[in-house]
Design a protein around this motif. Structure first.
Motif, PDB file in Angstrom:
ATOM      1  N   ALA A 293       3.568   0.952  13.110  1.00 20.93           N
ATOM      2  CA  ALA A 293       2.232   1.514  12.901  1.00 20.93           C
ATOM      3  C   ALA A 293       2.153   2.826  13.365  1.00 20.93           C
ATOM      4  CB  ALA A 293       0.997   0.758  13.247  1.00 20.93           C
ATOM      5  N   LEU A 294       2.673   3.030  14.316  1.00 23.17           N
ATOM      6  CA  LEU A 294       2.510   4.492  15.259  1.00 23.17           C
ATOM      7  C   LEU A 294       3.286   5.518  14.403  1.00 23.17           C
ATOM      8  CD1 LEU A 294       1.362   6.255  17.659  1.00 23.17           C
ATOM      9  CD2 LEU A 294       3.366   5.467  18.820  1.00 23.17           C
ATOM     10  N   ILE A 295       4.506   5.074  14.048  1.00 19.56           N
ATOM     11  CA  ILE A 295       5.535   6.107  13.445  1.00 19.56           C
ATOM     12  C   ILE A 295       5.039   6.238  12.065  1.00 19.56           C
ATOM     13  CG2 ILE A 295       8.050   6.266  12.760  1.00 19.56           C
ATOM     14  CD1 ILE A 295       8.748   4.983  15.442  1.00 19.56           C
ATOM     15  N   LEU A 296       4.641   5.258  11.404  1.00 25.58           N
ATOM     16  CA  LEU A 296       4.203   5.334   9.963  1.00 25.58           C
ATOM     17  C   LEU A 296       2.848   6.439  10.062  1.00 25.58           C
ATOM     18  CD1 LEU A 296       4.670   4.439   7.071  1.00 25.58           C
ATOM     19  CD2 LEU A 296       3.244   2.463   7.513  1.00 25.58           C
ATOM     20  N   SER A 297       2.133   6.604  11.104  1.00 20.91           N
ATOM     21  CA  SER A 297       1.054   7.349  10.916  1.00 20.91           C
ATOM     22  C   SER A 297       1.456   8.809  11.210  1.00 20.91           C
ATOM     23  CB  SER A 297      -0.073   7.149  12.076  1.00 20.91           C
ATOM     24  OG  SER A 297       0.615   7.158  13.344  1.00 20.91           O
ATOM     25  N   LEU A 298       2.660   8.857  11.852  1.00 21.25           N
ATOM     26  CA  LEU A 298       3.315  10.335  12.003  1.00 21.25           C
ATOM     27  C   LEU A 298       4.256  10.845  10.787  1.00 21.25           C
ATOM     28  CD1 LEU A 298       4.148  10.137  15.728  1.00 21.25           C
ATOM     29  CD2 LEU A 298       2.200  10.990  14.697  1.00 21.25           C
ATOM     30  N   LEU A 299       4.954   9.831  10.286  1.00 22.38           N
ATOM     31  CA  LEU A 299       5.783  10.044   9.052  1.00 22.38           C
ATOM     32  C   LEU A 299       5.610   9.006   7.951  1.00 22.38           C
ATOM     33  CD1 LEU A 299       9.026  10.309  11.483  1.00 22.38           C
ATOM     34  CD2 LEU A 299       7.777  12.180  10.534  1.00 22.38           C
ATOM     35  N   PRO A 300       5.838   9.641   6.788  1.00 22.25           N
ATOM     36  CA  PRO A 300       6.049   8.621   5.630  1.00 22.25           C
ATOM     37  C   PRO A 300       7.115   8.046   5.599  1.00 22.25           C
ATOM     38  CG  PRO A 300       5.912  11.050   4.868  1.00 22.25           C
ATOM     39  CD  PRO A 300       5.855  11.013   6.212  1.00 22.25           C
ATOM     40  N   LEU A 301       7.230   6.698   5.350  1.00 23.99           N
ATOM     41  CA  LEU A 301       8.284   5.901   5.354  1.00 23.99           C
ATOM     42  C   LEU A 301       8.318   4.900   4.157  1.00 23.99           C
ATOM     43  CD1 LEU A 301       8.713   4.944   9.112  1.00 23.99           C
ATOM     44  CD2 LEU A 301       9.944   6.706   8.311  1.00 23.99           C
ATOM     45  N   THR A 302       9.594   4.581   3.680  1.00 21.94           N
ATOM     46  CA  THR A 302       9.566   3.697   2.572  1.00 21.94           C
ATOM     47  C   THR A 302       9.511   2.144   3.235  1.00 21.94           C
ATOM     48  OG1 THR A 302      11.941   3.252   2.816  1.00 21.94           O
ATOM     49  CG2 THR A 302      11.019   5.020   1.314  1.00 21.94           C
ATOM     50  N   LEU A 303       9.068   1.320   2.557  1.00 20.56           N
ATOM     51  CA  LEU A 303       9.169  -0.034   3.082  1.00 20.56           C
ATOM     52  C   LEU A 303      10.494  -0.385   3.717  1.00 20.56           C
ATOM     53  CD1 LEU A 303       7.520  -2.773   3.552  1.00 20.56           C
ATOM     54  CD2 LEU A 303       8.182  -3.529   1.249  1.00 20.56           C
ATOM     55  N   ALA A 304      11.557  -0.373   3.182  1.00 23.15           N
ATOM     56  CA  ALA A 304      12.964  -0.462   3.996  1.00 23.15           C
ATOM     57  C   ALA A 304      12.961   0.195   5.146  1.00 23.15           C
ATOM     58  CB  ALA A 304      14.049  -0.157   2.876  1.00 23.15           C
ATOM     59  N   ASN A 305      12.341   1.377   5.412  1.00 21.57           N
ATOM     60  CA  ASN A 305      12.580   2.169   6.736  1.00 21.57           C
ATOM     61  C   ASN A 305      11.578   1.768   7.588  1.00 21.57           C
ATOM     62  OD1 ASN A 305      14.616   3.740   5.914  1.00 21.57           O
ATOM     63  ND2 ASN A 305      13.354   5.503   5.196  1.00 21.57           N
TER      64      ASN A 305
ATOM     65  N   MET B 153     -10.657  -6.182  -3.611  1.00 18.54           N
ATOM     66  CA  MET B 153      -9.778  -5.306  -2.869  1.00 18.54           C
ATOM     67  C   MET B 153      -8.341  -6.362  -2.582  1.00 18.54           C
ATOM     68  SD  MET B 153     -10.012  -3.332   0.617  1.00 18.54           S
ATOM     69  CE  MET B 153     -10.308  -1.808   0.097  1.00 18.54           C
ATOM     70  N   SER B 154      -7.238  -5.993  -3.031  1.00 17.18           N
ATOM     71  CA  SER B 154      -6.122  -6.652  -2.794  1.00 17.18           C
ATOM     72  C   SER B 154      -5.153  -6.196  -1.570  1.00 17.18           C
ATOM     73  CB  SER B 154      -5.173  -6.690  -4.049  1.00 17.18           C
ATOM     74  OG  SER B 154      -4.503  -5.429  -4.155  1.00 17.18           O
ATOM     75  N   LEU B 155      -4.251  -7.003  -1.232  1.00 16.52           N
ATOM     76  CA  LEU B 155      -3.532  -6.521  -0.219  1.00 16.52           C
ATOM     77  C   LEU B 155      -2.815  -5.383  -0.320  1.00 16.52           C
ATOM     78  CD1 LEU B 155      -2.182  -7.526   2.715  1.00 16.52           C
ATOM     79  CD2 LEU B 155      -0.419  -8.585   1.327  1.00 16.52           C
ATOM     80  N   ILE B 156      -2.445  -4.798  -1.545  1.00 17.83           N
ATOM     81  CA  ILE B 156      -1.712  -3.669  -1.946  1.00 17.83           C
ATOM     82  C   ILE B 156      -2.729  -2.533  -1.624  1.00 17.83           C
ATOM     83  CG2 ILE B 156      -0.698  -2.241  -3.710  1.00 17.83           C
ATOM     84  CD1 ILE B 156       0.100  -4.881  -4.874  1.00 17.83           C
ATOM     85  N   ASP B 157      -3.910  -2.527  -1.579  1.00 14.87           N
ATOM     86  CA  ASP B 157      -4.909  -1.717  -1.354  1.00 14.87           C
ATOM     87  C   ASP B 157      -5.229  -1.174   0.198  1.00 14.87           C
ATOM     88  OD1 ASP B 157      -5.553  -1.573  -4.128  1.00 14.87           O
ATOM     89  OD2 ASP B 157      -7.027  -2.884  -3.943  1.00 14.87           O
ATOM     90  N   PHE B 158      -4.681  -2.185   1.012  1.00 17.42           N
ATOM     91  CA  PHE B 158      -4.833  -1.760   2.567  1.00 17.42           C
ATOM     92  C   PHE B 158      -3.681  -0.794   2.925  1.00 17.42           C
ATOM     93  CE2 PHE B 158      -6.962  -6.143   2.684  1.00 17.42           C
ATOM     94  CZ  PHE B 158      -8.029  -5.739   3.400  1.00 17.42           C
ATOM     95  N   SER B 159      -4.368   0.070   3.935  1.00 18.86           N
ATOM     96  CA  SER B 159      -3.243   0.910   4.432  1.00 18.86           C
ATOM     97  C   SER B 159      -2.093   0.223   5.135  1.00 18.86           C
ATOM     98  CB  SER B 159      -3.965   1.958   5.456  1.00 18.86           C
ATOM     99  OG  SER B 159      -3.135   2.381   6.293  1.00 18.86           O
ATOM    100  N   PRO B 160      -0.836   0.556   5.001  1.00 14.72           N
ATOM    101  CA  PRO B 160       0.253   0.119   5.609  1.00 14.72           C
ATOM    102  C   PRO B 160       0.218   0.343   7.041  1.00 14.72           C
ATOM    103  CG  PRO B 160       0.987   1.733   3.864  1.00 14.72           C
ATOM    104  CD  PRO B 160      -0.340   1.741   3.914  1.00 14.72           C
ATOM    105  N   ILE B 161      -0.408   1.347   7.689  1.00 13.86           N
ATOM    106  CA  ILE B 161      -0.713   1.349   9.128  1.00 13.86           C
ATOM    107  C   ILE B 161      -1.624   0.268   9.486  1.00 13.86           C
ATOM    108  CG2 ILE B 161      -1.663   2.883  10.664  1.00 13.86           C
ATOM    109  CD1 ILE B 161      -1.000   5.295   9.085  1.00 13.86           C
ATOM    110  N   LEU B 162      -2.756   0.037   8.742  1.00 13.27           N
ATOM    111  CA  LEU B 162      -3.494  -1.153   9.209  1.00 13.27           C
ATOM    112  C   LEU B 162      -2.669  -2.558   9.140  1.00 13.27           C
ATOM    113  CD1 LEU B 162      -6.379  -2.197  10.051  1.00 13.27           C
ATOM    114  CD2 LEU B 162      -6.706  -2.128   7.368  1.00 13.27           C
TER     115      LEU B 162
ATOM    116  N   PHE C 276      -0.753  -2.750  12.045  1.00 14.63           N
ATOM    117  CA  PHE C 276      -1.450  -2.977  13.239  1.00 14.63           C
ATOM    118  C   PHE C 276      -1.770  -4.359  13.279  1.00 14.63           C
ATOM    119  CE2 PHE C 276      -5.233  -3.386  15.467  1.00 14.63           C
ATOM    120  CZ  PHE C 276      -5.078  -2.777  16.835  1.00 14.63           C
ATOM    121  N   LEU C 277      -2.239  -4.878  12.159  1.00 12.86           N
ATOM    122  CA  LEU C 277      -2.624  -6.184  12.254  1.00 12.86           C
ATOM    123  C   LEU C 277      -1.584  -7.344  12.497  1.00 12.86           C
ATOM    124  CD1 LEU C 277      -5.219  -6.064   9.467  1.00 12.86           C
ATOM    125  CD2 LEU C 277      -5.943  -6.286  11.837  1.00 12.86           C
ATOM    126  N   ALA C 278      -0.588  -6.792  11.919  1.00 16.17           N
ATOM    127  CA  ALA C 278       0.750  -8.041  12.131  1.00 16.17           C
ATOM    128  C   ALA C 278       0.809  -7.992  13.603  1.00 16.17           C
ATOM    129  CB  ALA C 278       2.030  -7.229  11.334  1.00 16.17           C
TER     130      ALA C 278
END
Length: 154
Positions: free
Chosen positions: A42-54, A1-10, A13-15
């Motif tokens: 992480a909270l906003i990302l769980s509510l809305l899909p955002l690009t990495l820049a956003n 499992m690579s870093l890309i496979d992790f959820s951005p929300i997770l 949160f870990l950051a």
């Protein structure tokens, strides 16, 4: 499992957990707000899909908002406050009484309890343990004391 496979929300949160743990090692109470910004992202990302820049923009803005609005408040809570005036500072009026806790036999020094602290004390006459004394003078970490009479005068 690579870093890309992790959820951005997770990952956000870990950051946040990483930044909060890092704050324990660094002085200044700054990294703490990056942790809050990461959790906000992480909270906003769980509510809305955002690009990495956003996501990075939300992280930056929320961290700065937390920093500006909460730093002074949080600093007071975690760092406490200091006493502005030392009762025995040079130039402070010397007044008050103490109690001899170790006999004072001139020219040797003894100890008194004054202002919730223990002080080395000297006197012009012998004073025994339990005697209530008046503070006459302070020189460095030693105080000069004299006995109180019934009227409160030496």
């Amino acid at each position: 499992m690579s870093l890309i496979d992790f959820s951005p929300i997770l990952l956000w949160f870990l950051a946040g957990v990483f930044f909060l743990a890092l704050e324990l090692l660094l002085p200044g109470l700054i990294v703490f707000f990056f942790g809050l910004g990461a959790w906000c992202t992480a909270l906003i990302l769980s509510l809305l899909p955002l690009t990495l820049a956003n996501q990075l923009l939300v992280f930056l803005i929320s961290s700065l908002i937390f920093l500006v609005l909460l730093r002074s408040f949080v600093k007071k809570i975690f760092l406490g406050h200091t006493l502005e005036v030392d009762a025995m500072a040079p130039g402070a009026p010397i007044e008050g009484t103490g109690e001899v806790i170790e006999d004072i036999v001139p020219p040797a020094v003894g100890k008194i309890k004054y202002g919730g602290s223990f002080w080395r004390a000297r006197a012009d006459q012998p004073l025994t343990k339990g005697t209530v004394v008046r503070i006459l003078e302070k020189k460095n970490l030693t105080v000069k004391v004299g006995p109180l009479t019934a009227e409160g005068e030496e």
